[in-house]
Structures are given as structure tokens and as C-alpha cells.
Write an enzyme that holds these catalytic residues in place. Sequence first.
Site, short mmCIF file in Angstrom:
data_model
loop_
_atom_site.label_atom_id
_atom_site.label_comp_id
_atom_site.label_asym_id
_atom_site.label_seq_id
_atom_site.Cartn_x
_atom_site.Cartn_y
_atom_site.Cartn_z
CE1 TYR A 1 2.62 108.67 -61.08
CE2 TYR A 1 3.92 106.93 -62.11
CZ TYR A 1 2.73 107.37 -61.55
OH TYR A 1 1.66 106.52 -61.47
CE LYS B 1 2.63 106.72 -58.06
NZ LYS B 1 1.58 107.20 -57.17
CB THR C 1 -7.11 107.70 -65.53
OG1 THR C 1 -5.74 107.96 -65.82
CG2 THR C 1 -7.25 106.42 -64.74
CG ASN D 1 -3.76 106.88 -68.73
OD1 ASN D 1 -4.83 107.07 -69.31
ND2 ASN D 1 -3.56 105.84 -67.94
#
Length: 128
Positions: free
Chosen positions: A52, A56, A85, A88
Amino acid sequence: MQVINNDDVRHELNDIDSLTEKRLDELLEKFLMDFEAGALEAHGWPTGLAAYKMAKVAMNAFSRILAKRHPELCVNCAHPGFVKTDMNMRSGVLMPEEGAWNVVKVALLSDGGPTGMYFAEGEESSFL
């Protein structure tokens, strides 16, 4: 937050005058090889949520390459912040509206504004 602990890689990613798509691909290939070999920490790559974080980093680097290639455009990256969200489990600290506003602030930068930059929570921030 420092994501990459490898000084050489960090230097290459920050050197926008020399960074190319080809070199970015090579660095990502090296990351994948080290990931598969279980050698992330030994080579200064991120360990927790490594894929992840590197996705990014790659997106930010490619945005800077595009900004350099197309100076007539305004190309930036925007991180909304740690937003509550489903992804998470609502553990974020910002409401979705606050995160959205942080991105909208970047989208509404005036003509001739910064390009090739990274914005965190609506403010210019360190690329790595």
C-alpha cells in the site's frame, strides 16, 4: 512520515530532474523482488502495509514525472488525511466531508499554482 529508509532510493525518488518512468519501474521491480524474498527491512523498504505504501510512493513519483513532462498542466497528489471510512473500520480522525475538502482545496488551486507537489490534508508536504 518517512516511508522509505533507504537513503539511495529516497534520493532517486526526490531527484525529479533525473527520475524517469523507466527508473521508477526499476525501483518498483527491486521492491517486488525484495518483498518476495522477505528482505524489505534489510533494504530499507517499508514493512507494515508495504505494498500500500509503495503504491502511494509510486503514484506520487509518477505525478511528479507527469508534472515535469507537461508544465502547461497542474499535476499534484493529494492525501485527504486519515478519514473515517469503511476501509479503516471508521477508525480515522476526519469526517469524510473534511477529507473531501482537503482534496478540493488542492483541485481549486489557482492557475500558475504549484505543480508536481504532494499535499497532505490540503497543505504542501514532503514527497516521501
